[in-house]
Scaffold this active site. Sequence first.
Site, PDB file in Angstrom:
ATOM      1  CG  ASP A 113      -4.640 118.001   7.231  1.00 28.43           C
ATOM      2  OD1 ASP A 113      -3.508 117.894   6.718  1.00 28.43           O
ATOM      3  OD2 ASP A 113      -5.657 117.549   6.688  1.00 28.43           O
ATOM      4  CB  CYS A 118      -0.280 111.305 -29.600  1.00 27.90           C
ATOM      5  SG  CYS A 118      -0.235 110.858 -27.860  1.00 27.90           S
ATOM      6  CG  ASP A 146      -0.059 119.055   0.629  1.00 23.02           C
ATOM      7  OD1 ASP A 146      -0.576 119.513   1.663  1.00 23.02           O
ATOM      8  OD2 ASP A 146      -0.268 117.894   0.227  1.00 23.02           O
ATOM      9  CB  CYS A 155      -3.927 110.888 -27.863  1.00 20.17           C
ATOM     10  SG  CYS A 155      -3.540 112.517 -27.195  1.00 20.17           S
TER      11      CYS A 155
END
Length: 546
Positions: free
Chosen positions: A121, A284, A86, A279
Amino acid sequence: MTFEILDKDLAGRIGRLITKAGVIETPALFPVINPIKQVLPLGEIKNVGFNQVITNAYLLKRHYGDLVKDIGIHRFLNWDGPIMTDSGAYQLLMYGKVDVSPSEILRYEVDIGTDIGVILDIPTQWGRPKDVVFLEIEETLRRARSALTKLKLWDPEHRMLIVGPVQGGDKFDILSYSASKMGELNFDIYAVGSPTTLLEEYDFSTVIRMVATVKARLPPGKPIHLFGAGHPLILPFAVAMGVDLFDSASYALYARDDRIILRDRTVRLSELRVDRIPCNCPVCRRYSVKELMSMSKPERERLIALHNLHVLWEELQEIRARIREGTLWEYLEEKAGGDARVKSALLALRKGLKALLNVIPDESGRVRAMHITSMESLGRPEVVRHVERLFNNYEPPRGCVAIVLPGEYLDRPYARDFLISWLLNELSARNLLSKVHVVINNPVLGPIPYEISEIYPLSQHEYPQPIPRYLRSYSLYLLRRYLDVLVRRGFTDLIIITIGDYESRIKSIIDRLGPLKSSVILRASSKDELYSLMTWVINVVENIKC
Ligand SMILES: [Zn+2]
């Protein structure tokens, strides 16, 4: 070709994005790497399954400058897969300014060997006045054109893919203008800019609307990136609307606050009332909630971040599987079931897809049955498209007698139903076919003219038994509209056979139609009864003068 599309469902697709550091299998998520303080080592990110990461060229430049240029970003991060950078736009959004020019940062991205670069931008800030946003868009467009010109010089072999961000936020007319203008420029990837505020507030429906607006105006073959979306609740909806790429720091940001991302929600570790996180990821499986709670903060943060990434990875695999199976819509319905905010995303998606019908794969080659289970199912693009075609494009045959048969007692595909074939044969043998139009009254999809009954999904669908009232009501509404069309087209005689429960509803439909010479409503309470009525029907048709 940089982007190859392998499979599609709704507006979602499975694809391959080719970069100089390797292939990215889409839909894909780029975990955000913080170049100053990265909580999770990159090796662990790779082990989860991610092949690509995103980091920030602006921060790299500020903190490490030429060092990254000298050794290259891949060596600097010790990551050999694709790296996206970025450009500091996010910092611009957060702090109001950055001390680097758009061309400086672009040059830096090329020099450090980024695989996918983003131009600097001006991201649209939330709540900004419209005229200001418009001026900012013009500035972004100017920068976009200038960036593409400069890249021809700086990167003549086009080794770095370049992203064109589409800004405008929830100012939809500006967003749409911005998408059209950016779409004219030849970017490799387009990005939907800065919905961060919306995502934080779980305003998924506005995010989907933004994606829909942008998607409809960009070249369909180009990959679309959605900035900052990193929750399993939004991912499948965004993919269904046509997003291919995501980036997110959520796995780490949530971990900082002990927040556990699950496939359908987020929970705080301290609020879990069980011993184990529901999970099955390596973290986990290994640690109980209690053990995690008693760890040092950095250790816990690292493990929760790792768990969060596993969940995101799993979600992406589910989405891929759903696209392959062609069951993405069913998955979204399941997902929207429990959560009002997600449900509103489904509604926004339905509207967005309606506008996008032309980029959705043609279902003609598809044989899989569509499951109509709820009101939402009727918003499926295939159904919406059928209804639109029926009333806008389809021209019923000329004739004067319409025979409406109850779909409940007919076999699908209707073209191979024994009773219909027999009826058509008999009518043909008596030279009556030219005055008759056979319509199947499907209990969920409404009127299906026999002539088009083989078009997907008119014969290839399943519905629940017994049929819920609201589905039935919708189908009767469509029947009324269609009979109206027939009357206006010159049909004067109606023979309607219905199942018992709906006789009175059908009667009131006929009462509200234009003038008819004759109308008969017959009731059949079984398939056998329907058969026994057919000879009688043929006699009636024989006696009608057109
Ligand atoms: Zn886990």
